[in-house]
Design an enzyme around this catalytic site. Structure first.
Site, PDB file in Angstrom:
ATOM      1  N   SER A  32     -16.073  -5.852  23.449  1.00  0.00           N
ATOM      2  CA  SER A  32     -16.465  -5.739  22.046  1.00  0.00           C
ATOM      3  C   SER A  32     -17.761  -4.950  21.937  1.00  0.00           C
ATOM      4  O   SER A  32     -18.794  -5.351  22.491  1.00  0.00           O
ATOM      5  CB  SER A  32     -16.665  -7.136  21.452  1.00  0.00           C
ATOM      6  OG  SER A  32     -17.333  -7.014  20.213  1.00  0.00           O
ATOM      7  N   HIS A  87     -12.796  -3.118  21.466  1.00  0.00           N
ATOM      8  CA  HIS A  87     -12.741  -4.024  20.316  1.00  0.00           C
ATOM      9  C   HIS A  87     -13.877  -3.661  19.352  1.00  0.00           C
ATOM     10  O   HIS A  87     -15.048  -3.667  19.725  1.00  0.00           O
ATOM     11  CB  HIS A  87     -12.878  -5.459  20.818  1.00  0.00           C
ATOM     12  CG  HIS A  87     -12.729  -6.506  19.775  1.00  0.00           C
ATOM     13  ND1 HIS A  87     -11.506  -6.981  19.340  1.00  0.00           N
ATOM     14  CD2 HIS A  87     -13.655  -7.205  19.069  1.00  0.00           C
ATOM     15  CE1 HIS A  87     -11.688  -7.922  18.433  1.00  0.00           C
ATOM     16  NE2 HIS A  87     -12.991  -8.076  18.236  1.00  0.00           N
ATOM     17  N   ASP A 110     -15.680  -4.587  15.872  1.00  0.00           N
ATOM     18  CA  ASP A 110     -15.844  -5.640  14.870  1.00  0.00           C
ATOM     19  C   ASP A 110     -16.371  -5.059  13.565  1.00  0.00           C
ATOM     20  O   ASP A 110     -17.501  -4.592  13.497  1.00  0.00           O
ATOM     21  CB  ASP A 110     -16.820  -6.706  15.385  1.00  0.00           C
ATOM     22  CG  ASP A 110     -16.204  -7.546  16.484  1.00  0.00           C
ATOM     23  OD1 ASP A 110     -15.114  -8.107  16.253  1.00  0.00           O
ATOM     24  OD2 ASP A 110     -16.803  -7.636  17.568  1.00  0.00           O
ATOM     25  N   MET A 130     -17.511  -5.890   9.872  1.00  0.00           N
ATOM     26  CA  MET A 130     -17.961  -7.034   9.051  1.00  0.00           C
ATOM     27  C   MET A 130     -18.554  -6.519   7.746  1.00  0.00           C
ATOM     28  O   MET A 130     -19.306  -5.544   7.752  1.00  0.00           O
ATOM     29  CB  MET A 130     -19.026  -7.829   9.804  1.00  0.00           C
ATOM     30  CG  MET A 130     -18.587  -8.296  11.190  1.00  0.00           C
ATOM     31  SD  MET A 130     -19.832  -9.360  11.918  1.00  0.00           S
ATOM     32  CE  MET A 130     -19.195  -9.518  13.599  1.00  0.00           C
ATOM     33  N   HIS A 138     -11.077  -5.201  14.562  1.00  0.00           N
ATOM     34  CA  HIS A 138     -11.041  -6.581  14.056  1.00  0.00           C
ATOM     35  C   HIS A 138     -11.784  -6.604  12.725  1.00  0.00           C
ATOM     36  O   HIS A 138     -13.008  -6.521  12.696  1.00  0.00           O
ATOM     37  CB  HIS A 138     -11.703  -7.492  15.108  1.00  0.00           C
ATOM     38  CG  HIS A 138     -11.840  -8.915  14.692  1.00  0.00           C
ATOM     39  ND1 HIS A 138     -12.666  -9.809  15.336  1.00  0.00           N
ATOM     40  CD2 HIS A 138     -11.245  -9.637  13.694  1.00  0.00           C
ATOM     41  CE1 HIS A 138     -12.590 -10.989  14.756  1.00  0.00           C
ATOM     42  NE2 HIS A 138     -11.740 -10.914  13.749  1.00  0.00           N
ATOM     43  N   MET A 159     -13.288  -8.273   9.795  1.00  0.00           N
ATOM     44  CA  MET A 159     -13.792  -9.518   9.204  1.00  0.00           C
ATOM     45  C   MET A 159     -14.301  -9.157   7.812  1.00  0.00           C
ATOM     46  O   MET A 159     -15.505  -9.100   7.545  1.00  0.00           O
ATOM     47  CB  MET A 159     -14.891 -10.102  10.103  1.00  0.00           C
ATOM     48  CG  MET A 159     -14.329 -10.732  11.366  1.00  0.00           C
ATOM     49  SD  MET A 159     -15.539 -10.902  12.668  1.00  0.00           S
ATOM     50  CE  MET A 159     -15.443  -9.260  13.374  1.00  0.00           C
ATOM     51  N   MET A 173      -9.596 -17.065  16.980  1.00  0.00           N
ATOM     52  CA  MET A 173     -11.054 -17.021  17.135  1.00  0.00           C
ATOM     53  C   MET A 173     -11.511 -18.270  17.883  1.00  0.00           C
ATOM     54  O   MET A 173     -11.134 -19.389  17.525  1.00  0.00           O
ATOM     55  CB  MET A 173     -11.737 -16.981  15.763  1.00  0.00           C
ATOM     56  CG  MET A 173     -11.563 -15.690  14.981  1.00  0.00           C
ATOM     57  SD  MET A 173     -12.153 -14.207  15.824  1.00  0.00           S
ATOM     58  CE  MET A 173     -13.880 -14.585  16.127  1.00  0.00           C
ATOM     59  N   PHE A 218     -20.856 -13.293  14.583  1.00  0.00           N
ATOM     60  CA  PHE A 218     -21.916 -12.921  15.516  1.00  0.00           C
ATOM     61  C   PHE A 218     -21.419 -12.965  16.956  1.00  0.00           C
ATOM     62  O   PHE A 218     -20.564 -13.786  17.291  1.00  0.00           O
ATOM     63  CB  PHE A 218     -23.110 -13.890  15.379  1.00  0.00           C
ATOM     64  CG  PHE A 218     -23.664 -13.911  13.983  1.00  0.00           C
ATOM     65  CD1 PHE A 218     -24.601 -12.959  13.578  1.00  0.00           C
ATOM     66  CD2 PHE A 218     -23.218 -14.843  13.065  1.00  0.00           C
ATOM     67  CE1 PHE A 218     -25.083 -12.957  12.279  1.00  0.00           C
ATOM     68  CE2 PHE A 218     -23.693 -14.852  11.765  1.00  0.00           C
ATOM     69  CZ  PHE A 218     -24.636 -13.907  11.366  1.00  0.00           C
ATOM     70  N   GLY A 237     -22.332 -13.482  21.110  1.00  0.00           N
ATOM     71  CA  GLY A 237     -23.211 -14.343  21.887  1.00  0.00           C
ATOM     72  C   GLY A 237     -23.162 -15.824  21.562  1.00  0.00           C
ATOM     73  O   GLY A 237     -24.034 -16.585  21.970  1.00  0.00           O
ATOM     74  N   ASP A 292     -11.075 -14.394  21.081  1.00  0.00           N
ATOM     75  CA  ASP A 292     -12.299 -13.651  20.772  1.00  0.00           C
ATOM     76  C   ASP A 292     -13.416 -14.632  20.437  1.00  0.00           C
ATOM     77  O   ASP A 292     -13.279 -15.426  19.498  1.00  0.00           O
ATOM     78  CB  ASP A 292     -12.008 -12.719  19.579  1.00  0.00           C
ATOM     79  CG  ASP A 292     -13.204 -11.880  19.178  1.00  0.00           C
ATOM     80  OD1 ASP A 292     -14.200 -11.807  19.926  1.00  0.00           O
ATOM     81  OD2 ASP A 292     -13.127 -11.265  18.080  1.00  0.00           O
ATOM     82  N   SER A 302     -20.791 -10.002  24.838  1.00  0.00           N
ATOM     83  CA  SER A 302     -21.988 -10.177  25.658  1.00  0.00           C
ATOM     84  C   SER A 302     -21.658 -10.279  27.145  1.00  0.00           C
ATOM     85  O   SER A 302     -22.454  -9.843  27.981  1.00  0.00           O
ATOM     86  CB  SER A 302     -22.782 -11.397  25.183  1.00  0.00           C
ATOM     87  OG  SER A 302     -21.932 -12.465  24.882  1.00  0.00           O
TER      88      SER A 302
HETATM   89  C1  DX5 Z   1     -17.495 -12.331  16.573  1.00  0.00           C
HETATM   90  C2  DX5 Z   1     -16.734 -11.092  16.970  1.00  0.00           C
HETATM   91  C3  DX5 Z   1     -16.577 -10.954  18.435  1.00  0.00           C
HETATM   92  C4  DX5 Z   1     -17.866 -10.814  19.191  1.00  0.00           C
HETATM   93  C5  DX5 Z   1     -17.669 -11.535  20.489  1.00  0.00           C
HETATM   94  O1  DX5 Z   1     -17.305 -12.596  15.231  1.00  0.00           O
HETATM   95  O2  DX5 Z   1     -15.458 -11.074  16.401  1.00  0.00           O
HETATM   96  O3  DX5 Z   1     -15.700  -9.872  18.757  1.00  0.00           O
HETATM   97  O4  DX5 Z   1     -18.234  -9.506  19.493  1.00  0.00           O
HETATM   98  O5  DX5 Z   1     -18.867 -11.549  21.169  1.00  0.00           O
HETATM   99  P1  DX5 Z   1     -19.066 -12.518  22.425  1.00  0.00           P
HETATM  100  O6  DX5 Z   1     -18.069 -12.129  23.452  1.00  0.00           O
HETATM  101  O7  DX5 Z   1     -20.477 -12.257  22.849  1.00  0.00           O
HETATM  102  O8  DX5 Z   1     -18.860 -13.921  21.918  1.00  0.00           O
HETATM  103 ZN    ZN Z   2     -14.019  -9.580  17.169  1.00  0.00          ZN
END
Ligand code: DX5
Ligand code: ZN
Length: 228
Positions: free
Chosen positions: A8, A31, A33, A35, A64, A66, A135, A141, A143, A173, A196
């Site tokens: 990601s 990936h 994200d 948002m 993805h 969101m 999910m 977020f 991490g 994810d 991360s």
């Molecule tokens: C969170 C995202 C994830 C995020 C995962 O809302 O959809 O894709 O980047 O990050 P890690 O792997 O650090 O949890």
């Molecule tokens: Zn994601």
């Protein structure tokens, strides 16, 4: 389906996205994200960045979304070059129509479920999808800590996929790392997003390889898994 590892870029350096995409060569998908600060309390990037990134890397993009109102916006990501577009079940007004439109545009159609959204109401929709994203954190977020309480949902979803004999990928994810990927794989996931755990290391490509090895070992012998 063979195991797939999708780094990601949420955890990458946004000022060097093309380099960061190249840093994970060997990954199956990148990936991305998206948002909108409404569906989740965070804001990232949109169609123009996806369009540029698609031109800058050979790794296919797994977007993805969101965002609110994916019925209106998701097709633009397919148009921008995303190979897979994931909308959230909680945000889509007409998920079947949207999935069909994405497929018609040549993208893989995927639907995501937040932690509190059960899979069971969507059983009849699964043939309309190419991937289902469970999910394993509350979206918004990178991490965050992996939610173990999602493992039964992953197991139940894998059972539905097997029972209906579907060619549906099962993605997880959120909090996926060396410490958690085996649990996800054993529960039935075959597509693993890691932010991360990949970009937080000195060697992202090595992190991808090692996550893949772990997931492959954990699924060897599982009826849905096959060798790479
Ligand atoms: C969170 C995202 C994830 C995020 C995962 O809302 O959809 O894709 O980047 O990050 P890690 O792997 O650090 O949890
Ligand atoms: Zn994601």
């Amino acid at each position: 389906m063979a195991v797939q590892i999708n780094p990601s870029i949420l955890s990458a350096d946004f000022s060097r996205l093309a380099d960061e995409a190249r840093a994970v060569e060997g990954a199956d998908w990148l990936h991305v994200d998206v948002m909108d600060n409404h569906f989740v309390p965070n804001l990232t990037l949109g169609v123009p960045v996806v369009e540029s990134l698609a031109k800058a890397t050979d790794t296919p993009l797994d977007c993805h979304l969101m965002i609110e109102d994916p019925d209106r916006w998701a097709p633009q990501y397919a148009e921008a070059g995303a190979g897979s577009v994931t909308f959230h079940a909680e945000a889509a007004h007409a998920p079947v129509r949207l999935a069909r439109e994405l497929r018609r545009m040549g993208a893989r159609a995927s639907m995501a479920l937040k932690p509190a959204t059960p899979i069971e109401p969507f059983e009849d929709l699964l043939p309309e999808l190419d991937m289902l994203l469970i999910m394993t954190v509350e979206p918004g977020f990178g991490g965050q800590a992996f939610l173990d309480i999602m493992l039964p949902k992953i197991r139940r979803t894998r059972e539905l996929i097997s029972r209906h004999n579907l060619e549906l990928w099962l993605q997880v994810d959120g909090g996926v790392s060396a410490a958690t990927i085996e649990r996800c794989a054993e529960a039935g996931a075959d597509v693993f997003v890691a932010g991360s755990a990949v970009y937080g290391t000195d060697d992202p490509a090595a992190a991808v390889r090692s996550l893949r090895t772990q997931a492959e070992k954990a699924t060897s012998g599982a009826p849905w898994a096959c060798a790479h």
